[in-house]
Design a protein around this motif. Structure first.
Motif, short mmCIF file in Angstrom:
data_model
loop_
_atom_site.label_atom_id
_atom_site.label_comp_id
_atom_site.label_asym_id
_atom_site.label_seq_id
_atom_site.Cartn_x
_atom_site.Cartn_y
_atom_site.Cartn_z
N UNK A 143 0.85 -1.19 0.00
CA UNK A 143 0.00 0.00 0.00
C UNK A 143 0.89 1.24 0.00
N UNK A 144 0.58 2.17 -0.88
CA UNK A 144 1.29 3.44 -0.93
C UNK A 144 0.53 4.47 -0.09
N UNK A 159 -3.10 4.32 -1.71
CA UNK A 159 -3.28 3.60 -2.97
C UNK A 159 -3.13 2.12 -2.68
N UNK A 160 -4.28 1.41 -2.72
CA UNK A 160 -4.29 -0.02 -2.41
C UNK A 160 -3.97 -0.83 -3.66
N UNK A 216 -14.56 8.29 -0.65
CA UNK A 216 -15.50 7.32 -1.19
C UNK A 216 -16.45 6.88 -0.08
N UNK A 217 -17.62 6.37 -0.41
CA UNK A 217 -18.60 6.00 0.63
C UNK A 217 -18.10 4.86 1.50
N UNK A 250 -10.30 -0.69 -3.24
CA UNK A 250 -10.92 0.53 -3.75
C UNK A 250 -9.97 1.36 -4.60
N UNK A 251 -8.71 0.87 -4.74
CA UNK A 251 -7.73 1.67 -5.48
C UNK A 251 -7.28 2.84 -4.62
N UNK A 252 -7.63 4.03 -5.05
CA UNK A 252 -7.20 5.23 -4.32
C UNK A 252 -8.29 5.68 -3.34
N UNK A 253 -7.90 5.91 -2.10
CA UNK A 253 -8.80 6.41 -1.07
C UNK A 253 -8.13 7.61 -0.40
N UNK A 254 -8.90 8.66 -0.19
CA UNK A 254 -8.37 9.84 0.49
C UNK A 254 -9.19 10.13 1.75
#
Length: 763
Positions: A143-144, A159-160, A216-217, A250-254
């Motif tokens: 994970x980044x 970033x998963x 994201x939700x 989810x890819x990118x999560x903020x």
């Protein structure tokens, strides 16, 4: 495309900055300097003096992990929103957030057993940090993690990798060297979590409120009391944890994490006010811009790139604390734990005053006078709310750590130097009322009596010597304000240090209630029971803690020759390396001098008071070269919230504030070809040393604004007027420079009239 956008944005941002900056000064900052060894600096993302310091924490393993992170570590347990920088005691580490993959894990696990919890290995090869930005790859999960910040909001970007069971845990149990006493979390809606964490640690009472907004939700969210699941959307307990889970990556999560000393609602408001959108790169660019703006206040010119890195990293470290302690609407929680509305200034906290009064706060009075007023007004608010001035203020709680009440020096200095925005009468009222109180041995000091070692059994001599410096500063403030009676009283009280001088032993030492000397005494040893009269030092180091009256100390020691002979002996008297009675804090040693601890910081600058400036030049050049480097262990001792860095900043410019209230800076040995201080009044003060080199470390002659200048100090007033100080350097001492009595620095305490500076101005 995103990288191209970021590069263009940075170009636009930097191009719009003031014309005085030709470089990106953040490029010279290496936040790893001081993160190894005993430096204890914060590594992560923040803005100058911000209320958020978001970054990684390792498993806490004691003293060298006071900031949560040590460069020699290889495990990350998560990313708390608050960290201390450079302290010798650990705390904070609040609201730890950690992304991970795989089965549910609710605890960080064991460091020696991989995958026993959510902690992850990491490598410096996959880690990067610069002012306002941090990035790392969590090796166990691929994970980044990227972090940036505004004044009151931490911005996380994860970033998963592809895969199942991506998770993010918010752990309110974990902190640095503390324990939670009450925690709470609520799932407000599919994009929002809120809560608070109350804890006990170094600060015996501490509370931080937070809010987290998600890009994201949130579909799957679970609450726990430590390891036990709790139903519902809100829970209160001792060790609350919240877990967000995603079936597929989810890819990118903020995440935007707002921090508040007042309420979760204010934490949400801070998010909306400071980061209304989701542009992580723009937020990082703004943080970089803010750091560049602050770092550009002093521009140094040299071909030595390492010296630039050390200097601008020191500037950076000096601006992490003190930290904002109010919300965007300026509400804050007072030292009485009541909520206050906008007081008309930004409230601040994390005042390591025993350390920072010596050089960090004097630096602020030169380059950040407006913020100095906010610092002082924050201290005056503490007085209004508690009846006494702060000692070591940590997020609403005064830890009482270290000796003296060193806010005396900071407040008096700011008033003497006419920092706008401070009510001088109000300030003096707080100074006098606290100095006349009966706390911490002041009842003896105010009556001109020694604090007995068998009454106050912890550090009475160190306490009294600090009080003498503080009351001298109050005396000078009283003189400036025309308070003659107060001036005479506090000037006399400032000589209380003489009560502790044992002429037969030749040192300051503890006195018992019956007037006898404390029989437990050894001038070299710095551990209990030998050094209970001193604070993190020995009798040799405390012999010189009289910056407010160096002339008086010279007389006490038998005159100038005896004084300089004792100084020479001090810098050559070595302690055996295997001596078990020497504190770990005493690092960076030259004889008995210990640069890793603050009571020594002014001592190398005492020679000019006896007309031997050249010895100061030789010593400070050695200290700068030997004890500051551009490596992770590049700070010789605890950075202490900016003090170790401020010493270097001043010394590399060529002068140092031995006695902060005097308005004088003693000349040493400049390190740069040219250094320009950009003052808030629009003027510049430039120090030029074109002949300096590794060999040319001695001052030969000085000019101020083109005229010969024979003084071994420069005044604060002369600096604020702007101009050019040209220092000619050579490889041999000029024994005559600063040798005449009129050319030497003075304490300003003994004069019946306001002491003029070298340029003819009053302080």
């Amino acid at each position: 495309m995103k990288k191209l956008f970021y590069s263009l944005l940075l170009l636009i941002v930097f191009g719009s900055c003031s014309a005085i900056r030709e470089d990106s000064y953040t490029d010279y900052v290496d936040p790893y300097i001081g993160s190894g060894g005993h430096g204890h600096v914060f590594v992560g993302a923040s803005v100058p003096y911000g209320g958020v310091q978001v970054g990684p924490s390792n498993f806490y393993k004691g003293w060298d992990w006071c900031s949560g992170y040590n460069y020699r570590d290889s495990m990350i347990i998560g990313f708390p929103q608050l960290h201390l920088s450079g302290t010798g005691i650990g705390d904070l580490g609040d609201v730890l957030i950690m992304p991970y993959m795989g089965d549910i894990k609710l605890d960080k696990g064991r460091e020696t057993e991989q995958y026993s919890g959510y902690a992850s290995r990491f490598s410096h090869a996959n880690e990067a940090v610069k002012p306002g930005y941090y990035r790392v790859k969590l090796d166990d999960y691929d994970i980044r993690v990227e972090l940036t910040a505004t004044e009151r909001v931490a911005f996380h970007k994860y970033t998963f990798p592809p895969g199942e069971n991506a998770r993010v845990i918010i752990d309110l149990k974990d902190g640095i060297n503390d324990r939670p006493v009450e925690t709470s979390m609520e799932w407000v809606d599919e994009h929002t979590l809120t809560g608070y964490r109350s804890s006990e640690g170094w600060a015996k009472k501490q509370q931080v409120f937070f809010a987290v907004r998600w890009s994201i939700p949130i579909r799957k969210f679970s609450l726990y009391e430590d390891l036990a699941p709790v139903p519902g959307k809100k829970v209160q307990g001792n060790a609350v944890k919240g877990l967000v889970s995603f079936d597929d990556s989810p890819g990118e999560v903020m995440l935007k994490v707002g921090i508040s000393p007042v309420s979760p609602e204010n934490a949400l408001m801070n998010i909306e006010a400071e980061i209304p959108g989701w542009d992580f790169e723009a937020t990082a660019a703004r943080a970089d811009e803010l750091w560049n703006r602050e770092l550009s206040k002093i521009v140094v010119e040299t071909e030595n790139e390492a010296d630039k890195r050390i200097f601008y990293t020191a500037m950076y470290h000096s601006m992490i604390h003190p930290s904002l302690f109010n919300d965007h609407n300026r509400e804050y929680r007072g030292a009485d734990w009541e909520v206050y509305k906008d007081p008309g200034f930004d409230s601040h906290t994390i005042f390591s005053l025993w350390d920072t009064y010596r050089a960090a706060h004097p630096l602020y009075t030169l380059i950040d006078r407006r913020r100095t007023a906010a610092f002082v007004n924050s201290m005056l608010s503490v007085f209004e709310q508690t009846g006494k001035l702060p000692i070591w203020h940590l997020r609403g709680y005064d830890t009482g750590t270290m000796v003296g009440i060193n806010s005396f020096q900071v407040i008096a200095e700011a008033c003497l130097k006419d920092c706008e925005g401070i009510d001088a009468e109000k300030a003096f009222e707080a100074l006098k009322a606290t100095a006349m109180s009966d706390i911490r041995g002041l009842d003896f000091d105010r009556d001109l009596k020694a604090i007995p070692s068998d009454v106050m059994k912890n550090r009475p001599v160190a306490t009294a010597l600090e009080y003498a410096i503080g009351t001298a500063s109050i005396a000078l403030a009283a003189k400036k304000m025309g308070k003659t009676a107060d001036y005479e009283y506090f000037r006399k009280r400032a000589e209380n240090y003489k009560l502790y001088y044992d002429g037969e032993a030749g040192f300051f030492r503890g006195k018992m209630a019956d007037g006898s000397w404390n029989p437990v005494f050894d001038p070299i040893k710095s551990k209990r029971p030998w050094a209970t009269d001193y604070a993190e030092g020995n009798a040799w180091q405390y012999l010189w803690l009289v910056p407010q009256d160096v002339e008086g100390l010279i007389g006490l020691l038998g005159g100038e020759t005896a004084f300089t002979d004792r100084l020479d002996h001090f810098f050559t008297l070595n302690t055996p390396a295997d001596d078990p009675d020497v504190l770990i804090d005493l690092t960076g040693c030259i004889g008995q001098y210990a640069h890793g601890n603050e009571p020594s910081h002014h001592i190398a600058y005492l020679y000019p008071y006896a007309g031997q400036q050249w010895k100061t030049a030789r010593l400070v050049h050695h200290i700068m070269r030997e004890f500051y480097h551009d490596r992770p262990d590049g700070i010789i001792g605890n950075e202490d919230c900016g003090q170790m860095s401020a010493w270097y900043i001043f010394s590399s410019l060529g002068f140092y504030p031995v006695y902060t209230a005097s308005g004088q800076y003693v000349l040493g040995s400049p390190l740069f070809d040219k250094a320009t201080i950009h003052l808030e009044n629009g003027k510049t003060f430039t120090i030029e040393a074109p002949d300096h080199s590794p060999e040319n470390i001695y001052i030969q002659s000085v000019e101020l604004n083109g005229k010969p200048y024979d003084f071994s100090y420069i005044s604060h007033a002369d600096i604020l007027r702007g101009g050019i100080l040209k220092i000619r350097m050579g490889n041999r001492p000029n024994y005559e420079f600063g040798s005449r009595s009129p050319s030497r620095p003075q304490s300003n305490l003994r004069n019946d009239s306001a002491e003029p500076s070298a340029g003819g101005s009053k302080i």
